[in-house]
Design a protein around this motif. Structure first.
Motif, PDB file in Angstrom:
ATOM      1  N   GLY A   1       4.168   3.631   8.101  1.00  0.00           N
ATOM      2  CA  GLY A   1       5.061   4.109   8.877  1.00  0.00           C
ATOM      3  C   GLY A   1       6.497   3.671   8.103  1.00  0.00           C
ATOM      4  N   PRO A   2       7.714   4.341   8.491  1.00  0.00           N
ATOM      5  CA  PRO A   2       9.059   4.164   7.568  1.00  0.00           C
ATOM      6  C   PRO A   2       9.317   2.832   7.965  1.00  0.00           C
ATOM      7  CG  PRO A   2       9.101   5.592   9.724  1.00  0.00           C
ATOM      8  CD  PRO A   2       7.808   5.401   9.727  1.00  0.00           C
ATOM      9  N   SER A   3      10.552   2.657   7.036  1.00  0.00           N
ATOM     10  CA  SER A   3      11.170   1.414   6.980  1.00  0.00           C
ATOM     11  C   SER A   3      11.905   1.065   8.461  1.00  0.00           C
ATOM     12  CB  SER A   3      12.380   1.529   5.795  1.00  0.00           C
ATOM     13  OG  SER A   3      12.778   0.250   5.716  1.00  0.00           O
ATOM     14  N   GLY A   4      11.776  -0.040   8.892  1.00  0.00           N
ATOM     15  CA  GLY A   4      12.124  -0.245  10.212  1.00  0.00           C
ATOM     16  C   GLY A   4      11.380   0.031  11.390  1.00  0.00           C
ATOM     17  N   SER A   5      10.057   0.715  11.092  1.00  0.00           N
ATOM     18  CA  SER A   5       9.301   0.929  12.285  1.00  0.00           C
ATOM     19  C   SER A   5       8.789  -0.049  12.914  1.00  0.00           C
ATOM     20  CB  SER A   5       8.435   1.985  11.642  1.00  0.00           C
ATOM     21  OG  SER A   5       7.505   1.254  10.769  1.00  0.00           O
ATOM     22  N   GLY A   6       8.626  -1.237  12.329  1.00  0.00           N
ATOM     23  CA  GLY A   6       7.872  -2.536  12.930  1.00  0.00           C
ATOM     24  C   GLY A   6       6.709  -2.862  12.405  1.00  0.00           C
TER      25      GLY A   6
ATOM     26  N   GLU B   1       2.344  -4.187   1.806  1.00  0.00           N
ATOM     27  CA  GLU B   1       2.578  -3.373   0.710  1.00  0.00           C
ATOM     28  C   GLU B   1       2.046  -3.909  -0.746  1.00  0.00           C
ATOM     29  OE1 GLU B   1       4.268  -0.638   1.095  1.00  0.00           O
ATOM     30  OE2 GLU B   1       5.870  -0.758   2.793  1.00  0.00           O
ATOM     31  N   PRO B   2       0.702  -3.876  -0.897  1.00  0.00           N
ATOM     32  CA  PRO B   2       0.335  -4.805  -1.891  1.00  0.00           C
ATOM     33  C   PRO B   2       0.732  -4.057  -3.493  1.00  0.00           C
ATOM     34  CG  PRO B   2      -1.471  -3.551  -0.987  1.00  0.00           C
ATOM     35  CD  PRO B   2      -0.399  -3.210  -0.004  1.00  0.00           C
TER      36      PRO B   2
ATOM     37  N   ASP C   1       4.197  -0.569 -11.088  1.00  0.00           N
ATOM     38  CA  ASP C   1       4.017   0.896 -11.439  1.00  0.00           C
ATOM     39  C   ASP C   1       2.773   1.719 -10.876  1.00  0.00           C
ATOM     40  OD1 ASP C   1       2.010   0.332 -13.311  1.00  0.00           O
ATOM     41  OD2 ASP C   1       3.522  -0.390 -14.743  1.00  0.00           O
ATOM     42  N   SER C   2       2.856   2.774 -11.230  1.00  0.00           N
ATOM     43  CA  SER C   2       1.701   3.815 -10.519  1.00  0.00           C
ATOM     44  C   SER C   2       0.343   3.547 -11.106  1.00  0.00           C
ATOM     45  CB  SER C   2       1.844   5.106 -10.782  1.00  0.00           C
ATOM     46  OG  SER C   2       2.098   5.390 -12.009  1.00  0.00           O
ATOM     47  N   LYS C   3       0.358   3.374 -12.343  1.00  0.00           N
ATOM     48  CA  LYS C   3      -0.905   2.734 -13.290  1.00  0.00           C
ATOM     49  C   LYS C   3      -1.474   1.405 -12.451  1.00  0.00           C
ATOM     50  CE  LYS C   3      -3.087   1.876 -17.736  1.00  0.00           C
ATOM     51  NZ  LYS C   3      -2.292   1.259 -18.986  1.00  0.00           N
ATOM     52  N   MET C   4      -0.931   0.373 -12.371  1.00  0.00           N
ATOM     53  CA  MET C   4      -1.094  -0.727 -11.855  1.00  0.00           C
ATOM     54  C   MET C   4      -1.573  -0.904 -10.566  1.00  0.00           C
ATOM     55  SD  MET C   4      -1.675  -3.707 -13.527  1.00  0.00           S
ATOM     56  CE  MET C   4      -0.448  -3.562 -14.855  1.00  0.00           C
ATOM     57  N   SER C   5      -0.742   0.153  -9.727  1.00  0.00           N
ATOM     58  CA  SER C   5      -0.972   0.246  -8.422  1.00  0.00           C
ATOM     59  C   SER C   5      -2.400   0.745  -8.114  1.00  0.00           C
ATOM     60  CB  SER C   5       0.149   1.301  -7.619  1.00  0.00           C
ATOM     61  OG  SER C   5       1.418   0.684  -7.661  1.00  0.00           O
ATOM     62  N   THR C   6      -2.777   1.761  -9.096  1.00  0.00           N
ATOM     63  CA  THR C   6      -4.079   2.399  -8.844  1.00  0.00           C
ATOM     64  C   THR C   6      -5.045   1.244  -9.116  1.00  0.00           C
ATOM     65  OG1 THR C   6      -3.065   4.219  -9.907  1.00  0.00           O
ATOM     66  CG2 THR C   6      -5.507   4.194  -9.819  1.00  0.00           C
ATOM     67  N   GLN C   7      -4.899   0.452 -10.106  1.00  0.00           N
ATOM     68  CA  GLN C   7      -5.847  -0.685 -10.437  1.00  0.00           C
ATOM     69  C   GLN C   7      -6.050  -1.729  -9.330  1.00  0.00           C
ATOM     70  OE1 GLN C   7      -4.894  -2.751 -14.258  1.00  0.00           O
ATOM     71  NE2 GLN C   7      -5.067  -0.784 -15.425  1.00  0.00           N
ATOM     72  N   ILE C   8      -4.943  -2.045  -8.592  1.00  0.00           N
ATOM     73  CA  ILE C   8      -4.950  -2.964  -7.548  1.00  0.00           C
ATOM     74  C   ILE C   8      -5.636  -2.445  -6.308  1.00  0.00           C
ATOM     75  CG2 ILE C   8      -3.447  -4.402  -5.968  1.00  0.00           C
ATOM     76  CD1 ILE C   8      -3.506  -5.644  -8.617  1.00  0.00           C
ATOM     77  N   MET C   9      -5.217  -1.094  -6.242  1.00  0.00           N
ATOM     78  CA  MET C   9      -5.898  -0.298  -5.146  1.00  0.00           C
ATOM     79  C   MET C   9      -7.599  -0.211  -5.279  1.00  0.00           C
ATOM     80  SD  MET C   9      -3.938  -0.181  -2.611  1.00  0.00           S
ATOM     81  CE  MET C   9      -5.033   0.449  -1.619  1.00  0.00           C
TER      82      MET C   9
ATOM     83  N   VAL D   1      -0.579  -2.876   5.496  1.00  0.00           N
ATOM     84  CA  VAL D   1       0.644  -2.097   5.833  1.00  0.00           C
ATOM     85  C   VAL D   1       1.320  -1.618   4.543  1.00  0.00           C
ATOM     86  CG1 VAL D   1       3.012  -2.858   6.788  1.00  0.00           C
ATOM     87  CG2 VAL D   1       1.070  -4.035   7.730  1.00  0.00           C
ATOM     88  N   THR D   2       1.569  -0.275   4.888  1.00  0.00           N
ATOM     89  CA  THR D   2       2.186   0.512   3.750  1.00  0.00           C
ATOM     90  C   THR D   2       2.942   1.720   4.208  1.00  0.00           C
ATOM     91  OG1 THR D   2       1.768   1.768   1.600  1.00  0.00           O
ATOM     92  CG2 THR D   2       0.257   2.061   3.387  1.00  0.00           C
ATOM     93  N   HIS D   3       4.056   2.103   3.345  1.00  0.00           N
ATOM     94  CA  HIS D   3       4.586   3.271   3.765  1.00  0.00           C
ATOM     95  C   HIS D   3       4.190   4.423   2.751  1.00  0.00           C
ATOM     96  CE1 HIS D   3       7.258   1.482   0.351  1.00  0.00           C
ATOM     97  NE2 HIS D   3       7.653   2.973   0.168  1.00  0.00           N
ATOM     98  N   ASN D   4       3.356   3.906   1.888  1.00  0.00           N
ATOM     99  CA  ASN D   4       2.885   4.818   0.710  1.00  0.00           C
ATOM    100  C   ASN D   4       1.595   5.689   1.128  1.00  0.00           C
ATOM    101  OD1 ASN D   4       2.261   6.107  -1.707  1.00  0.00           O
ATOM    102  ND2 ASN D   4       2.599   4.396  -2.981  1.00  0.00           N
ATOM    103  N   PRO D   5       2.023   7.016   1.320  1.00  0.00           N
ATOM    104  CA  PRO D   5       0.464   7.890   1.743  1.00  0.00           C
ATOM    105  C   PRO D   5      -0.517   7.725   0.805  1.00  0.00           C
ATOM    106  CG  PRO D   5       2.523   9.110   1.901  1.00  0.00           C
ATOM    107  CD  PRO D   5       3.051   8.162   1.191  1.00  0.00           C
ATOM    108  N   GLU D   6      -0.204   7.699  -0.506  1.00  0.00           N
ATOM    109  CA  GLU D   6      -1.336   7.578  -1.760  1.00  0.00           C
ATOM    110  C   GLU D   6      -1.786   6.327  -1.591  1.00  0.00           C
ATOM    111  OE1 GLU D   6       0.247   8.062  -5.602  1.00  0.00           O
ATOM    112  OE2 GLU D   6       1.618   9.714  -4.997  1.00  0.00           O
TER     113      GLU D   6
END
Lengths: 227, 398
Positions: free
Chosen positions: A43-48, A172-173, A178-186, A202-207
C-alpha cells in the motif's frame, strides 16, 4: 490447532481520536495467513501498513476486533504476555535493521536466545544462523556501525530466526538497501519461505512484493484487493 | 546480557558516568569522613572521661578571712559539712580534699611550670594509679605523671627542685610514676603533674591558710552522685534564689557527660544534614544523567522491547546502571574518607588507632549502603520511565 491460521485478523479497527474527529488507521480489516505462506501487504504511504504490522507484531492493540496468533487471541493479553509472544512467536525484520548498537553482530543474534534460554553457550546456533544468511565469520565481532546495510540486514534476519519463531514479520526489509543488496536479501527471505517458513511482509515496492505467494492491497486503512 | 548492556553504556559515556560518580564520591566521602572523625572523637572522649566519670569536683566560691588574711578555699569545717551531706546519701563514697596550684620547678637545668597537688597519703591510691615506684611519704618525695616524666627524661630516683615558701631550694626525689589520665578528666589530670603529701605541699607552696583548693567526691552509683550533688548543694549553697550566698561550685561528671553526649549528638545531626545535602545534590545529578540516558536510548529501548525484552528487564538495566554508579562511587568515597579521616583525627589530637574502633569502621558499610540506596532511588524514576515507553513510539525516535 495446527490447521488454525498463523495470523488471523477479524474485523480489526484502529481508531486515533484527533481534535478534528476520529481517524481510522485500520477500518474493519479481515484476513488471515496460513502456515508456510509468504504474504505481502502492499500500500502507499499512510495507508495503514505500519499500523497493521504493529498489530500483527503484538506491538500495539486494536481499538476493536480480534487478532489471533496461532489461534490465540492477543486482544486481552497483558504487556508481559505480548512481550512473550514477540520473543517466542514472531521474528522481526525492520527497514532500519534495528540492531542494538552496543552489541556486536554475534551478540545481537545471541540476545534473544539469552532472553529465552538464559546465559549459556549459544555459539553453535548463533554461528549457524549467521552462516545461513551469508554473514562472514570474520565480522561477527563487529558492531553495527562497522557493517554495511546489507550486512546489518543479514544479522537482523539471523536475529529474527534465533528463537525459531512461528512467522517472520518483515517491515520494508529492503527499504534502506540498494537494488543489488535488496535482491540478495529477498533471495534469503525467499529461501526461508521455501524451507517452510511463514512470512508476512509489509512493503510499498511491487518488485519486492513479487516474491510473495499472495499480495494484500491496503489503502486508507481498508483492504481493497488481493492478488 | 542486561548487566553487560548497562556496563557498556556506562563505558560508552565515560565522562558523564565519571561526573555523576563524583557527586556520589563527594556525598559518601562527606558522610563517612565527618562520621568517622566525629565517632573517633566521641570514642576517645568517652574513653578519657569514663575512668573518672563517677566524680563530683567541688570548687570553693567566695573569699574567707583566716587570721586576718583573705583566701579562697575549703576550711576543715566546710569539709566536715560536705562529708556529712554526703553521708546522708550513702556510706559508700570517697571524699578527698586536696591542694592544687601551678608552681615553677627545676628539672636539670630547665625551669618549667607544673601543676602540683598536695593530698593525704592515704587518699592518693583512690585518685591516681602508679605505673611504677611507690607512694610518696614525708616532705621530699614526689610522684610525677608518665607524660611529664617522659618529656623531662625523669626516672625513679631522679631529682627535681622547687623554691620553697621561705625562699630556700627544696630538692625532691621522684619515687613513683603515675599513669596518664589524659587532659579531659574529672579528677586529677596526672599527665603533666607532680603530686606529693600535704606536708610536702606546705613546704613547697604553703598551705593556703589551711584552706583546701578542691574536694573530690567519688560515688559508684550515678544515682547516688546526683543525690550527693543535691545534698551538698542544699547544705552549702542555701536557698536557690540566693546564688550570691553560694560557697561551693559542683561539677557533676555524669551531668557533664550528658551535656557532652548532647553536644556530640547535635554535632552528629549537623554533619549528617550537611552530608545529606551533598548526597541530595548528587541524587539530583544522577536522576538528571539517567533521564538523559533514557532519552538518548529511547530507540534502543524500543528495539529491545520489540524483540522480546520485558518491562522488568528494561527497569533492571537502568537500575543496574544507577547501582553501578552508586557502588563504584561509594567505594571511592569510602576509600577517600579512610585516607582523609585519620589525618583529621590526628590534627585533632587523636591517636591513629582511634580509626580502628567499631563505631568508626561501621561508617564503611554505612557509606556504601547509603551511596547505593541514594543512586538506586535516583535511578528509579528514569528506569520506570524507560520501562514504560511505548515500543512503537520509542522505535520511531531518531
Amino acid at each position: 490447532m495446527d490447521d488454525a491460521p498463523v495470523v488471523e485478523l477479524i474485523d480489526v479497527s484502529k481508531v486515533y481520536q484527533m481534535k478534528a474527529g476520529d481517524v481510522y488507521a485500520l477500518n474493519h480489516v479481515n484476513f488471515s495467513v496460513r502456515r508456510g505462506e509468504f504474504v505481502a501487504i502492499m500500500g502507499p504511504s499512510g495507508s495503514g501498513k505500519s499500523t497493521l504490522m504493529n498489530m500483527i507484531g503484538c506491538l500495539d492493540v486494536p481499538t476493536s476486533g480480534t487478532i489471533k496468533i496461532n489461534g490465540v487471541s492477543t486482544t486481552d493479553m497483558t504487556d508481559d504476555e505480548l512481550t512473550e509472544h514477540r520473543l517466542n512467536t514472531i521474528g522481526f525484520i525492520f527497514q532500519k535493521f534495528n540492531l542494538i548498537s552496543l552489541l556486536t553482530a554475534y551478540e545481537n543474534v545471541e540476545y534473544p536466545l539469552i532472553l529465552k534460554y538464559g546465559q549459556r553457550d549459544h555459539s553453535e546456533r548463533v554461528k549457524k544462523l549467521l552462516r545461513m544468511v551469508g554473514f562472514t565469520e570474520d565480522r561477527m565481532q563487529h558492531t553495527p556501525y562497522e557493517l554495511s546495510g546489507g550486512q546489518q540486514q543479514r544479522v537482523s534476519i539471523a536475529r529474527a530466526l534465533a528463537n525459531d519463531p512461528t512467522f517472520l514479520l518483515c517491515d520494508e526489509p529492503t527499504g534502506n538497501l540498494d537494488s543489488k543488496m535488496s535482491t540478495q536479501i529477498m533471495e534469503i527471505l525467499s529461501d526461508l519461505h521455501k524451507q517452510g517458513r511463514t512470512l508476512v511482509m509489509v512493503t510499498h515496492n511491487p518488485e519486492t512484493a513479487e516474491y510473495a505467494d499472495r499480495v494484500i492491497i491496503i489503502r486508507d486503512g481498508e483492504i481493497v484487493g488481493e492478488e | 546480557m542486561i548487566v553487560s548492556l548497562a556496563l557498556r553504556n556506562l563505558k560508552l559515556n565515560k565522562f558523564r558516568t565519571i561526573l555523576s560518580m563524583i557527586g556520589i564520591v563527594i556525598g559518601v566521602f562527606a558522610i563517612c569522613a565527618m562520621g568517622m572523625v566525629s565517632a573517633g572523637f566521641t570514642d576517645e572522649m568517652d574513653n578519657m572521661i569514663t575512668d573518672t566519670a563517677d566524680t563530683l569536683t567541688l570548687s570553693p566560691l567566695g573569699e574567707k578571712v583566716v587570721g586576718g588574711h583573705t583566701a579562697v578555699g575549703f576550711s576543715e569545717k566546710d569539709v566536715r559539712n560536705i562529708e556529712s551531706a554526703t553521708k546522708s546519701v550513702t556510706k559508700e563514697y570517697e571524699l578527698v580534699p586536696y591542694y592544687n596550684t601551678y608552681k615553677p620547678v627545676t628539672v636539670g637545668k630547665d625551669l618549667l611550670t607544673a601543676s602540683v597537688y598536695g593530698l593525704d597519703s592515704n587518699d592518693m591510691s583512690g585518685l591516681v594509679t602508679l605505673v611504677s615506684g611507690t607512694w610518696p611519704k614525708g616532705g621530699t618525695n614526689v610522684i610525677v605523671g608518665e607524660q611529664f616524666a617522659e618529656d623531662n627524661e625523669l626516672r625513679l630516683g631522679s631529682r627535681i627542685s622547687f623554691l620553697g615558701v621561705s625562699g630556700q631550694e627544696i630538692t625532691c626525689r621522684v619515687v613513683g610514676i603515675m599513669e596518664n589520665t589524659g587532659l579531659l578528666t574529672f579528677g586529677i589530670a596526672t599527665d603533666s603533674s607532680i603530686l606529693g603529701t600535704t606536708e610536702w605541699y606546705s613546704s613547697v607552696v604553703g598551705n593556703n591558710y589551711g584552706l583546701y583548693d578542691k574536694i573530690i567526691i567519688k560515688a559508684y552509683d550515678p544515682e547516688d552522685l546526683a543525690l550527693i550533688d543535691e545534698a551538698v548543694d542544699k547544705k552549702m549553697n542555701g536557698k536557690e534564689d540566693k546564688d550570691s550566698d553560694n560557697t561551693v561550685s559542683i561539677l557533676n561528671s555524669y551531668e557533664l557527660m550528658d551535656i557532652f553526649d548532647e553536644i556530640m549528638n547535635m554535632s552528629s545531626i549537623f554533619t549528617t544534614v550537611i552530608s545529606g545535602i551533598s548526597l541530595l545534590v548528587a541524587a539530583v545529578a544522577i536522576t538528571n544523567v539517567m533521564l538523559m540516558s533514557v532519552k538518548e536510548r529511547t530507540r534502543e529501548v524500543g528495539i529491545l522491547r520489540s524483540i522480546g525484552t520485558y518491562r522488568s528487564q528494561i527497569l533492571q538495566m537502568f537500575l543496574y546502571e544507577a547501582g553501578l554508579i552508586g557502588l563504584i562511587g561509594s567505594v571511592f568515597g569510602v576509600a577517600l574518607s579512610l585516607i582523609v579521616s585519620p589525618v583529621f583525627m590526628m590534627i585533632m589530637g587523636l591517636e591513629f588507632t582511634a580509626m580502628f574502633s567499631v563505631s568508626v569502621l561501621s561508617y564503611i558499610p554505612l557509606g556504601i549502603v547509603v551511596g547505593l540506596v541514594v543512586c538506586l532511588a535516583s535511578g528509579l524514576y528514569p528506569a520506570w520511565k524507560a520501562a514504560n515507553l511505548n515500543p512503537v513510539e520509542a522505535m520511531s525516535t531518531d
